[in-house]
Design an enzyme around this catalytic site. Structure first.
Site, PDB file in Angstrom:
ATOM      1  N   MET A   1      61.051  33.089  48.805  1.00 15.92           N
ATOM      2  CA  MET A   1      59.889  32.988  49.406  1.00 15.92           C
ATOM      3  C   MET A   1      59.770  34.954  49.865  1.00 15.92           C
ATOM      4  O   MET A   1      60.034  34.958  50.878  1.00 15.92           O
ATOM      5  CB  MET A   1      58.587  32.812  51.067  1.00 15.92           C
ATOM      6  CG  MET A   1      57.934  33.415  50.771  1.00 15.92           C
ATOM      7  SD  MET A   1      56.005  32.271  51.852  1.00 15.92           S
ATOM      8  CE  MET A   1      57.519  31.034  52.805  1.00 15.92           C
ATOM      9  N   PRO A   2      59.978  35.781  48.581  1.00 17.68           N
ATOM     10  CA  PRO A   2      59.814  37.224  49.387  1.00 17.68           C
ATOM     11  C   PRO A   2      58.532  37.734  49.205  1.00 17.68           C
ATOM     12  O   PRO A   2      56.903  37.525  49.479  1.00 17.68           O
ATOM     13  CB  PRO A   2      59.728  37.147  47.941  1.00 17.68           C
ATOM     14  CG  PRO A   2      60.779  37.198  46.851  1.00 17.68           C
ATOM     15  CD  PRO A   2      60.136  35.189  47.358  1.00 17.68           C
ATOM     16  N   TYR A   3      58.637  38.536  50.843  1.00 19.37           N
ATOM     17  CA  TYR A   3      57.723  39.123  51.127  1.00 19.37           C
ATOM     18  C   TYR A   3      58.240  41.271  50.748  1.00 19.37           C
ATOM     19  O   TYR A   3      58.478  41.232  51.269  1.00 19.37           O
ATOM     20  CB  TYR A   3      57.058  39.291  52.438  1.00 19.37           C
ATOM     21  CG  TYR A   3      56.605  39.912  53.134  1.00 19.37           C
ATOM     22  CD1 TYR A   3      54.621  39.820  53.593  1.00 19.37           C
ATOM     23  CD2 TYR A   3      56.694  41.500  53.926  1.00 19.37           C
ATOM     24  CE1 TYR A   3      54.313  40.714  53.921  1.00 19.37           C
ATOM     25  CE2 TYR A   3      55.665  41.962  54.495  1.00 19.37           C
ATOM     26  CZ  TYR A   3      54.387  41.349  54.234  1.00 19.37           C
ATOM     27  OH  TYR A   3      53.728  42.344  55.211  1.00 19.37           O
TER      28      TYR A   3
END
Length: 73
Positions: A1-3
């Site tokens: 889950m990239p931010y």
């Protein structure tokens, strides 16, 4: 889950108030696509946040950015 957190100054965009809504949408889509292409990350789980920073609150090389630009002249 990239931010991904993108910080930009408010000087650009329409009337010098930062990026337009359309430009922000392009940034979000482009960053999400890049993460999918390079890291095979699902855009549905990629978070992109755009922070607009007043020019007076941004510095480079130990100087407020406006002073830095004047010195670089």
């Amino acid at each position: 889950m990239p931010y991904v957190n993108i910080k930009v100054t408010r000087e650009g965009g329409p009337n010098g108030r930062g990026p337009s809504t359309d430009q922000k949408a392009q940034l979000i889509a482009g960053v999400s696509q890049l993460l999918q292409d390079v890291l095979d990350k699902d855009p549905a789980t990629t978070f992109v946040v755009i922070d607009e920073v007043a020019l007076a609150d941004w510095g480079i090389g130990g100087l407020p950015v406006e002073d830095y630009r004047k010195a670089a002249g």
